[in-house]
Motif scaffolding. Structure first.
Motif, PDB file in Angstrom:
ATOM      1  N   VAL A 209       1.178  -1.242  -0.171  1.00 44.56           N
ATOM      2  CA  VAL A 209       0.062   0.125   0.304  1.00 44.56           C
ATOM      3  C   VAL A 209       0.760   0.955  -0.119  1.00 44.56           C
ATOM      4  N   PHE A 210       0.955   2.567  -1.476  1.00 44.37           N
ATOM      5  CA  PHE A 210       1.363   3.546  -0.529  1.00 44.37           C
ATOM      6  C   PHE A 210      -0.007   4.616  -1.136  1.00 44.37           C
ATOM      7  N   GLY A 211       0.586   5.573  -0.600  1.00 39.75           N
ATOM      8  CA  GLY A 211       0.201   6.888  -0.588  1.00 39.75           C
ATOM      9  C   GLY A 211       0.247   7.855  -0.039  1.00 39.75           C
ATOM     10  N   GLU A 212      -0.308   9.144  -0.490  1.00 39.23           N
ATOM     11  CA  GLU A 212       0.222  10.509  -0.626  1.00 39.23           C
ATOM     12  C   GLU A 212       0.123  11.566   0.721  1.00 39.23           C
ATOM     13  N   SER A 213      -0.087  12.169   1.151  1.00 34.77           N
ATOM     14  CA  SER A 213      -0.950  12.814   2.121  1.00 34.77           C
ATOM     15  C   SER A 213      -1.852  12.352   3.042  1.00 34.77           C
ATOM     16  N   ALA A 214      -2.957  13.372   2.788  1.00 36.07           N
ATOM     17  CA  ALA A 214      -3.544  12.632   3.157  1.00 36.07           C
ATOM     18  C   ALA A 214      -3.382  11.081   3.303  1.00 36.07           C
ATOM     19  N   GLY A 215      -3.564  10.114   1.908  1.00 40.99           N
ATOM     20  CA  GLY A 215      -3.055   8.904   1.998  1.00 40.99           C
ATOM     21  C   GLY A 215      -2.418   8.100   2.345  1.00 40.99           C
ATOM     22  N   GLN A 238       4.241   8.902   2.212  1.00 41.72           N
ATOM     23  CA  GLN A 238       4.970   9.746   1.481  1.00 41.72           C
ATOM     24  C   GLN A 238       3.814  11.534   2.165  1.00 41.72           C
ATOM     25  N   SER A 239       5.061  12.013   2.143  1.00 44.54           N
ATOM     26  CA  SER A 239       4.331  13.624   3.968  1.00 44.54           C
ATOM     27  C   SER A 239       3.364  12.602   3.928  1.00 44.54           C
ATOM     28  N   GLY A 240       3.141  11.597   4.844  1.00 42.12           N
ATOM     29  CA  GLY A 240       1.915  11.035   5.479  1.00 42.12           C
ATOM     30  C   GLY A 240       1.067  12.340   6.755  1.00 42.12           C
ATOM     31  N   LEU A 241       1.326  12.900   7.418  1.00 43.40           N
ATOM     32  CA  LEU A 241       1.834  13.334   8.432  1.00 43.40           C
ATOM     33  C   LEU A 241       2.767  12.210   9.906  1.00 43.40           C
ATOM     34  N   GLY A 242       1.962  12.243  10.968  1.00 40.85           N
ATOM     35  CA  GLY A 242       2.154  11.198  11.594  1.00 40.85           C
ATOM     36  C   GLY A 242       2.470  11.343  12.791  1.00 40.85           C
ATOM     37  N   ARG A 243       2.064  12.392  13.686  1.00 41.81           N
ATOM     38  CA  ARG A 243       1.929  13.884  14.741  1.00 41.81           C
ATOM     39  C   ARG A 243       0.013  13.273  15.340  1.00 41.81           C
ATOM     40  N   GLU A 244      -1.164  13.569  14.024  1.00 43.26           N
ATOM     41  CA  GLU A 244      -1.609  14.137  14.205  1.00 43.26           C
ATOM     42  C   GLU A 244      -2.689  13.287  15.300  1.00 43.26           C
ATOM     43  N   GLN A 245      -3.663  13.732  16.290  1.00 40.59           N
ATOM     44  CA  GLN A 245      -5.009  13.127  16.520  1.00 40.59           C
ATOM     45  C   GLN A 245      -6.323  12.937  15.845  1.00 40.59           C
ATOM     46  N   GLY A 246      -6.556  11.976  15.965  1.00 39.73           N
ATOM     47  CA  GLY A 246      -7.796  11.468  15.266  1.00 39.73           C
ATOM     48  C   GLY A 246      -8.883  11.567  16.697  1.00 39.73           C
ATOM     49  N   THR A 247     -10.179  11.987  16.381  1.00 35.28           N
ATOM     50  CA  THR A 247     -11.313  12.023  17.049  1.00 35.28           C
ATOM     51  C   THR A 247     -12.402  11.325  17.336  1.00 35.28           C
ATOM     52  N   PRO A 248     -12.634  11.250  18.456  1.00 39.80           N
ATOM     53  CA  PRO A 248     -13.712  10.300  19.223  1.00 39.80           C
ATOM     54  C   PRO A 248     -15.120   9.785  18.681  1.00 39.80           C
ATOM     55  N   PRO A 249     -15.832   9.019  18.404  1.00 42.84           N
ATOM     56  CA  PRO A 249     -16.520   9.176  17.989  1.00 42.84           C
ATOM     57  C   PRO A 249     -18.041  10.121  18.458  1.00 42.84           C
ATOM     58  N   ASP A 250     -18.093  10.100  20.366  1.00 41.78           N
ATOM     59  CA  ASP A 250     -19.001  10.226  21.195  1.00 41.78           C
ATOM     60  C   ASP A 250     -18.123  10.530  22.327  1.00 41.78           C
TER      61      ASP A 250
END
Length: 511
Positions: A209-215, A238-250
């Motif tokens: 699997v390979f992807g760029e930015s949001a991919g 490729q340029s895929g961030l790495g330190r970002e934090q996700g948002t939980p559903p509730d």
């Protein structure tokens, strides 16, 4: 404007037509017979449905298998792209029409090959708001000439792909995956590849699997999603961030920002639906979900859903819970050159927690305010997180290779030095004809090298071999990477170590 655009483009391609050329290549997949096209030694098959249309009651539901067909299906033209705002000139978007019925993929293989072929599955970028697998930029023919099978795909975008609301939660069965529908689509596509790659001559046990930015963000999430385990065997970010934090559903985000459901309620209010039911939301025309645009880095689209993704990527890597597959990760030398840390945006807020002493140290490392403003966001968002994930992956015992892309075409018109965000894509695919600016023989040399490294990695799990410089493995040879330059690839110490060390310490303090 958007409404008129939809009136002209909300269409879907015919499910099946009679192929006009009897000698075109044919394959039999799980749903039926596909008739592709043969051009210059490459067989291609386009607009293959890998999941059922996510429309009507299936909007905001996990993907389900695509229906089969009885007659041979013409796979000679690209399918619809997913619902998205205008592209603003990004060559990674692809042609209209667009539709919610967009879960299709495309395949390229060399016509004469010795099976089984390594399989490369591309996940496009676009901030989870834009893009498609149908763009000419991502045409897989030139990679396929290097004896690989290439797959590109669409996945649901924006609020149609990453969304939740209490009304949707109320109708869900216990344990049903939520909110991360675009990621679920990618997993469904990988399941389709597992089940059907052999029909094209591909090896389902050798998938990259390979992807760029949001991919690239989705690739790292595939690496930590239990549902994706075993569906791929190598990964490239490729340029895929790495330190970002996700948002939980509730639940609120770690910084106290709203949950996915709270964001869904707020958006429904903007639609004039203060007491929205699931049926109300599913009846809203698709174009209404495009504005205001959801924020990629601000928490609207990167989801920690609790089923597919139960922790942030950085935490999973630190604990050794990622898929321990061979891994390439890297960034470009001038990713976000147009953004400044003073901008009022989720990116501009990253350095807001710096102490006076930290800021003084950063300014010294960047050579003053001008250097800091020009480069710190690129390093905070891309360069240091790439180094961090590569180090963690290597420490967990898996091969990791780090790169820095610094190829700059002579005709590149942007007023900065360095390679901007997404400018490596046409080099990876060896598709310089799709470059936004003119290219020269120098560019072709670098594109040939980059595509060679990527396809060799897909084949063996190691990008090295042939006549190109040796790409050092992270950890095995110290803190080194491969830098792609106008003069060719160069193995070297990681540039600007002092800056990246300051960023690592900063993230360590605030997380």
């Amino acid at each position: 404007m958007i409404a008129s655009l939809f009136a002209a483009t909300l269409m879907t391609a015919p499910l099946q037509t009679t192929p006009s050329v009897v000698n075109d290549p044919r394959v039999t997949v799980s749903q039926g017979v596909l008739v592709g096209r043969h051009v210059d030694g490459i067989d291609s098959f386009r607009a293959i449905p890998y999941a059922a249309p996510p429309v009507g009651a299936a909007r905001w539901r996990p993907p389900t298998p695509a229906q089969g067909w009885t007659d041979a299906r013409d796979a000679g033209q690209v399918g619809a792209i997913c619902i998205q705002p205008p592209s603003n000139g990004d060559p990674g978007v692809g042609p209209l029409p667009m539709s919610e019925d967009c879960l299709n993929l495309n395949v390229w293989v060399p016509s004469d090959h010795t099976a089984p072929l390594p399989v490369m599955v591309w996940i496009h970028g676009g901030g989870l708001n834009n893009g498609s697998g149908t763009a000419a930029l991502y045409d897989g023919a030139n990679l396929a000439r290097r004896d690989v099978m290439v797959v590109t795909l669409n996945y649901r975008l924006g609020r149609l792909g990453f969304f939740d609301h209490p009304a949707l939660a109320a109708e869900r069965a216990p344990g049903e995956p939520v909110a991360n529908y675009g990621l679920m689509d990618v997993v469904a596509a990988l399941e389709w590849v597992r089940d059907n790659a052999a029909a094209f001559g591909g090896d389902p046990e050798n998938v990259t699997v390979f992807g760029e930015s949001a991919g690239g963000v989705l690739v790292t999430r595939l690496m930590i999603a239990p549902q994706a385990r075993g569906l791929f065997h190598k990964a490239v970010v490729q340029s895929g961030l790495g330190r970002e934090q996700g948002t939980p559903p509730d639940q609120p985000r770690l910084n106290g920002d709203p949950s996915m459901q709270e964001r869904g309620v707020a958006f429904a209010l903007e639609l004039g639906l203060p007491a929205a039911t699931a049926a109300d939301l599913r009846a809203v025309p698709a174009e209404r979900f495009l504005a205001p645009a959801p924020s990629f880095y601000g928490g609207d689209l990167i989801v920690k859903d609790g089923v597919f993704i139960s922790e942030d990527v950085e935490a999973a890597f630190a604990a050794g819970r990622e898929a321990l597959v061979p891994f390439i990760i890297g960034s470009n030398s001038a990713e976000f050159w147009w953004m400044k840390p003073t901008d009022v945006s989720p990116y501009g807020a990253i350095d807001d927690a710096m102490t006076p002493d930290e800021r003084a140290a950063f300014l010294a490392a960047y050579g003053g305010e001008a250097g800091y403003n020009a480069h710190v966001l690129s390093d905070l968002v891309f360069s240091e997180p790439a180094r961090h994930l590569a180090r963690l992956h290597a420490a967990n015992g898996a091969p990791a290779f780090l790169y820095r892309f610094d190829v700059v075409s002579a005709a590149m018109p942007e007023p900065h030095a360095g390679a901007t965000h997404a400018s490596e894509r046409q080099y990876v695919f060896d598709n310089l004809a799709t470059s936004p600016w003119p290219t020269e023989e120098m560019d072709q040399r670098q594109a040939s090298a980059m595509a060679d490294y990527w396809t060799r990695f897909a084949a063996t799990g190691n990008p090295n071999g042939g006549d190109h410089p040796v790409w050092p493995e992270v950890g095995a040879e110290g803190d080194r990477l491969l830098e792609f330059t106008n003069d060719g690839p160069v193995a070297k110490a990681i540039p600007f170590k002092d800056r990246l060390d300051l960023i690592e310490a900063y993230y360590g303090r605030i997380r």
